[in-house]
Write a protein that holds these residues in place. Structure first.
Motif, PDB file in Angstrom:
ATOM      1  N   GLY A 185       0.806  -1.228   0.000  1.00  0.00           N
ATOM      2  CA  GLY A 185       0.000   0.000   0.000  1.00  0.00           C
ATOM      3  C   GLY A 185       0.834   1.271   0.000  1.00  0.00           C
ATOM      4  N   PHE A 186       2.119   1.179   0.391  1.00  0.00           N
ATOM      5  CA  PHE A 186       2.993   2.357   0.360  1.00  0.00           C
ATOM      6  C   PHE A 186       3.513   2.577  -1.061  1.00  0.00           C
ATOM      7  N   HIS A 187       4.203   3.701  -1.238  1.00  0.00           N
ATOM      8  CA  HIS A 187       4.790   4.045  -2.527  1.00  0.00           C
ATOM      9  C   HIS A 187       6.285   4.277  -2.336  1.00  0.00           C
ATOM     10  N   ASP A 188       7.105   3.711  -3.229  1.00  0.00           N
ATOM     11  CA  ASP A 188       8.529   4.030  -3.185  1.00  0.00           C
ATOM     12  C   ASP A 188       8.711   5.485  -3.601  1.00  0.00           C
ATOM     13  N   LEU A 189       9.657   6.143  -2.944  1.00  0.00           N
ATOM     14  CA  LEU A 189       9.852   7.571  -3.189  1.00  0.00           C
ATOM     15  C   LEU A 189      11.306   7.893  -3.510  1.00  0.00           C
ATOM     16  N   ALA A 190      11.498   9.010  -4.230  1.00  0.00           N
ATOM     17  CA  ALA A 190      12.760   9.737  -4.186  1.00  0.00           C
ATOM     18  C   ALA A 190      12.359  11.064  -3.553  1.00  0.00           C
TER      19      ALA A 190
ATOM     20  N   GLY B 254      13.066   4.241  -0.367  1.00  0.00           N
ATOM     21  CA  GLY B 254      12.066   3.374   0.244  1.00  0.00           C
ATOM     22  C   GLY B 254      10.771   4.165   0.357  1.00  0.00           C
ATOM     23  N   ARG B 255      10.066   4.071   1.485  1.00  0.00           N
ATOM     24  CA  ARG B 255       8.870   4.908   1.644  1.00  0.00           C
ATOM     25  C   ARG B 255       9.226   6.269   2.220  1.00  0.00           C
ATOM     26  N   GLY B 256      10.511   6.574   2.259  1.00  0.00           N
ATOM     27  CA  GLY B 256      10.986   7.884   2.717  1.00  0.00           C
ATOM     28  C   GLY B 256      11.860   7.768   3.950  1.00  0.00           C
TER      29      GLY B 256
ATOM     30  N   SER C 239      -5.708  14.704   4.304  1.00  0.00           N
ATOM     31  CA  SER C 239      -5.223  13.418   4.811  1.00  0.00           C
ATOM     32  C   SER C 239      -4.178  12.862   3.844  1.00  0.00           C
ATOM     33  N   THR C 240      -3.007  12.491   4.380  1.00  0.00           N
ATOM     34  CA  THR C 240      -1.929  11.977   3.524  1.00  0.00           C
ATOM     35  C   THR C 240      -2.380  10.732   2.747  1.00  0.00           C
ATOM     36  N   PRO C 241      -2.999   9.718   3.387  1.00  0.00           N
ATOM     37  CA  PRO C 241      -3.440   8.557   2.608  1.00  0.00           C
ATOM     38  C   PRO C 241      -4.418   8.947   1.499  1.00  0.00           C
TER      39      PRO C 241
ATOM     40  N   VAL D  79      -4.451  11.713  -0.215  1.00  0.00           N
ATOM     41  CA  VAL D  79      -3.724  12.343  -1.321  1.00  0.00           C
ATOM     42  C   VAL D  79      -2.969  11.286  -2.135  1.00  0.00           C
ATOM     43  N   TYR D  80      -2.326  10.325  -1.449  1.00  0.00           N
ATOM     44  CA  TYR D  80      -1.687   9.231  -2.190  1.00  0.00           C
ATOM     45  C   TYR D  80      -2.743   8.456  -2.997  1.00  0.00           C
ATOM     46  N   GLY D  81      -3.899   8.237  -2.399  1.00  0.00           N
ATOM     47  CA  GLY D  81      -4.983   7.516  -3.085  1.00  0.00           C
ATOM     48  C   GLY D  81      -5.441   8.272  -4.327  1.00  0.00           C
TER      49      GLY D  81
HETATM   50  O1  C5P Z   1       4.216   6.398   6.958  1.00  0.00           O
HETATM   51  P1  C5P Z   1       3.022   7.212   7.295  1.00  0.00           P
HETATM   52  O2  C5P Z   1       2.217   6.620   8.415  1.00  0.00           O
HETATM   53  O3  C5P Z   1       3.303   8.645   7.526  1.00  0.00           O
HETATM   54  O4  C5P Z   1       2.101   7.170   6.020  1.00  0.00           O
HETATM   55  C1  C5P Z   1       0.758   7.581   6.056  1.00  0.00           C
HETATM   56  C2  C5P Z   1       0.066   7.071   4.822  1.00  0.00           C
HETATM   57  O5  C5P Z   1       0.575   7.748   3.665  1.00  0.00           O
HETATM   58  C3  C5P Z   1       0.277   5.604   4.541  1.00  0.00           C
HETATM   59  O6  C5P Z   1      -0.664   4.811   5.205  1.00  0.00           O
HETATM   60  C4  C5P Z   1       0.087   5.536   3.034  1.00  0.00           C
HETATM   61  O7  C5P Z   1      -1.279   5.584   2.704  1.00  0.00           O
HETATM   62  C5  C5P Z   1       0.675   6.848   2.577  1.00  0.00           C
HETATM   63  N1  C5P Z   1       2.101   6.724   2.173  1.00  0.00           N
HETATM   64  C6  C5P Z   1       2.418   6.050   1.000  1.00  0.00           C
HETATM   65  N2  C5P Z   1       3.717   5.950   0.610  1.00  0.00           N
HETATM   66  C7  C5P Z   1       4.707   6.511   1.335  1.00  0.00           C
HETATM   67  C8  C5P Z   1       4.416   7.208   2.535  1.00  0.00           C
HETATM   68  C9  C5P Z   1       3.095   7.298   2.914  1.00  0.00           C
HETATM   69  O8  C5P Z   1       1.522   5.547   0.318  1.00  0.00           O
HETATM   70  N3  C5P Z   1       5.956   6.417   0.905  1.00  0.00           N
END
Ligand code: C5P
Length: 322
Positions: A26-31, A153-155, A179-181, A183-185
């Motif tokens: 469910g997370f996203h790999d980031l730079a 990774g996820r940051g 909400s962060t989730p 916005v990713y969604g």
């Molecule tokens: O890691 P954190 O709890 O801050 O992430 C909150 C939400 O943001 C995650 O549940 C996920 O939906 C999204 N997220 C993501 N990819 C990332 C970081 C956060 O999808 N690299």
């Protein structure tokens, strides 16, 4: 005996947020090019009968007081690892916008962790603290270390970056958070809608921009501005289109900053705070004044980067009893 310990923790802006496709977890790999900026929360920890949280500041009512607060979770995780009861009062003096895309909640987690560690004298290594930070959330390790860093990774997997000068920013604080989730969604949804797919197999692996890292190293605001507005969506932040889609009024805020003379305008992280790079300190004041008068944000704040990570700023010692 230590009576209380106060830790100051900076906010962040993402100079680049390149987002890969959704992973199976469910997370996203980031730079993720993190820059710590000089807006701070201060967390004070004091021994108490039980774990409790108080919050002061303009948006204090929006901050959870329960165990969902990252500061409480940080105290509990550290205590559990060291066989300690987390009997502390955590007081958060909040100046970082709440749910604003500036890692305010992460700052409180990192600050509470460092403060409790100092209070309990656990002897935890820096690596252990960073491990706990990563368990708390993707942005929390950076809140601890501050400065500038590339997050992979996820940051949470950090490499420090060299910054050759001071950058001057203005932050337009919105009414209400995002909400962060969500916005990713929305980022996933927009990608799927375009037809190219939204999973890790569909989206190219995120890579840091060489031009952006060069601009940071050189301390060159004009070159950084060019790198901040490069890319297919006109932004180094892949979450910008998603944040604007969920909150269309952010387009007006971004435009107002550009019209006010900002070198570059972008959404900060998952938003809704917007970040504006200025030429120098005087330029930042000018952009902030114009933004505050534009009616497109609640308030405009100036802050410089890079800023130091979580730092103990006070230790009050109880006088020894007679
Ligand atoms: O890691 P954190 O709890 O801050 O992430 C909150 C939400 O943001 C995650 O549940 C996920 O939906 C999204 N997220 C993501 N990819 C990332 C970081 C956060 O999808 N690299």
């Amino acid at each position: 005996m230590i009576d209380s310990i106060a830790v100051r923790v900076p906010a962040k802006v993402n100079a680049q947020l390149a987002v890969g496709g959704r992973r199976p977890d469910g997370f996203h790999d980031l730079a993720n090019v993190f820059l710590a900026v000089g807006l701070y929360d201060e967390i004070t920890v004091t021994p108490a009968d039980e774990l409790r949280i108080t919050v002061e500041g303009p948006d204090a009512d929006q901050v959870p007081r329960d165990r969902t607060n990252l500061a409480a979770r940080a105290a509990e995780l550290l205590a559990a690892r060291h066989g300690i009861e987390p009997r502390v009062h955590l007081h958060i003096a909040k100046d970082i916008p709440v749910a604003g895309g500036m890692a305010g909640g992460s700052a409180d987690g990192a600050g509470a962790l460092l403060a409790c560690d100092a209070l309990w004298n656990t002897g935890a290594t820096r690596e252990e603290l960073l491990d706990i930070c990563a368990e708390l959330g993707s942005d929390v390790p950076f809140s601890l270390v501050g400065g500038a860093a590339l997050g992979r990774g996820r940051g949470e997997l950090l490499t420090p970056l060299t910054v050759g000068g001071t950058f001057h920013w203005v932050f337009a604080v919105a009414d209400g958070g995002l909400s962060t989730p969500a916005v990713y969604g929305e980022c996933d949804r927009l990608r799927a809608e375009r037809g190219a797919g939204d999973t890790i197999d569909d989206v190219p692996a995120p890579e840091p921009s060489a031009a952006l890292l060069d601009a940071l190293r050189a301390g060159d605001a004009t070159a950084l501005a060019a790198a901040l507005t490069a890319g297919p969506d006109g932004s180094s932040n892949d979450l910008q289109a998603a944040a604007v889609s969920l909150r269309p009024s952010l387009a007006d805020t971004l435009r107002a900053g550009t019209e006010a003379g900002a070198l570059a305008s972008l959404v900060s992280g998952s938003g809704p705070t917007c970040a504006f790079l200025a030429k120098d300190a005087a330029g930042a004041e000018q952009v902030a004044t114009a933004l505050a008068a534009s009616g497109t944000c609640r308030t405009a704040r100036v802050a410089a980067s890079p800023a130091a990570g979580a730092t103990v700023v006070r230790e009050d010692r109880r006088a020894p009893s007679a």
